[in-house]
Design an enzyme around this catalytic site. Structure first.
Site, short mmCIF file in Angstrom:
data_model
loop_
_atom_site.label_atom_id
_atom_site.label_comp_id
_atom_site.label_asym_id
_atom_site.label_seq_id
_atom_site.Cartn_x
_atom_site.Cartn_y
_atom_site.Cartn_z
N LYS A 1 34.42 56.33 -3.31
CA LYS A 1 35.18 57.43 -3.00
C LYS A 1 36.56 57.66 -3.67
CE LYS A 1 32.98 58.05 1.55
NZ LYS A 1 33.17 57.62 3.08
N GLN B 1 37.13 55.50 7.54
CA GLN B 1 35.38 55.09 7.28
C GLN B 1 34.98 54.39 8.62
OE1 GLN B 1 34.09 55.58 4.46
NE2 GLN B 1 32.04 54.41 4.70
N ASP C 1 36.40 65.00 6.53
CA ASP C 1 35.06 64.54 7.10
C ASP C 1 34.15 65.40 7.80
OD1 ASP C 1 33.87 62.04 6.58
OD2 ASP C 1 35.39 60.85 7.82
#
Ligand code: GUN
Length: 295
Positions: A52, A96, A119
């Site tokens: 990422k 995460q 997200d």
């Protein structure tokens, strides 16, 4: 039969996003910033997080990875998130998952400012997605990537029967809710199957668009698919394979060899849905930057 090349689409999309970042930088002197927090040392998560951050830099965005030890108290993590919420140079915050067991994932999701929740996990974003306020929310990256693939391959969706297998908060639920919205690239009749569903093959055989997100290697076999269906495979499963150097290989939730000959279009694993997830995260981050800058 068309093999949907997610790798290529994600590279094209990254080029477009790079041009967008450069265009905005010329106008405002600023670039979007993404912060990724990883707690603990799960090897798979470390790989995802590194990818990422790397892709973010490649397209000209700022990216910071905050690595915290596995024993970090929840309160400390929440305080770090508060600081990032208040930082005007941070446009996207991603924590995460999975998190260590002593940390409540929902408390962490709720702590992130919905405007920086790239997200799309915060209930405000999920709620706006369900209500169809897509211009006011961030869409969870994997379902959003699937929408992008369907659109770029010109796959007809209006009035089609879309069957989603799996009801996770990250994929199944947002995917089903997206596909029933009245939009150009959605507008489907939607069925969701899950572990308590009776006779799953009879349901999947009705699908014009079949989306498999169950997390079981090669669960979808040819007898479960209507000839001519579009098949989207979200699974990433490791199976043993003594013929490879590592001793394993990755397969999807769909038995590709069996199903691809009868489908009209199908995503491979790897190289289908997977590469799209990071691209959509960057798209959401650029969107957050633009919304916060009034662009
Ligand atoms: N772990 C696996 N996929 C994801 C994702 O899309 N977002 C976050 N935050 N964690 C993940």
């Amino acid at each position: 039969m068309v093999i949907i090349d997610g790798k290529k689409v994600s590279v094209d999309l990254q080029q477009e996003l790079k041009a967008g970042v450069e265009h905005d930088r010329a106008k405002t002197g600023k670039v979007p910033g993404l912060v990724v927090i990883i707690v603990g040392q799960d090897p798979a998560s470390q790989v995802y997080v590194r990818n990422k951050a790397k892709t973010c830099k490649e397209i000209g965005m700022n990216s910071t990875v905050i690595e915290l030890p596995a024993e970090t108290p929840q309160q400390e993590l929440l305080e770090r998130i508060e600081e990032l919420n208040a930082d005007p140079d941070v446009h996207g915050i991603l924590v995460q998952q999975p998190l260590p067991r002593h940390i409540d994932e929902m408390a962490v999701t709720l702590a992130i400012d919905p405007k920086k929740d790239v997200d799309g996990f915060h209930p405000v974003n999920v709620g706006n997605l369900v209500l169809g306020h897509l211009d006011q929310c961030y869409i969870s990256c994997t379902p959003y990537g699937i929408l992008e693939l369907l659109g770029r391959y010109g796959i007809e969706t209006k009035g089609k029967h879309c069957v989603v297998v799996g009801r996770s908060n990250i994929v199944g639920k947002p995917m089903a809710n997206l596909m029933l919205q009245k939009l150009e690239a959605t507008n489907c009749t939607v069925t969701v199957c899950h572990s308590a569903s009776k006779d799953i093959p009879s349901l999947t055989r009705q699908a014009d668009i079949l989306i498999a997100a169950i997390g079981k290697a090669r669960f979808i076999t040819a007898d479960m698919v209507k000839p001519g269906a579009v098949v989207i495979d979200v699974g990433i499963n490791r199976i043993e394979d003594s013929s490879t150097k590592s001793g394993f290989r990755l397969v999807g939730d769909v038995d590709f060899d069996q199903v691809s000959p009868i489908s009209s279009a199908i995503t491979p694993v790897p190289g289908g849905v997977g590469p799209m997830t990071i691209a959509m995260l960057l798209k959401n981050t650029l969107q957050s930057f633009r919304r916060s800058s009034g662009l």
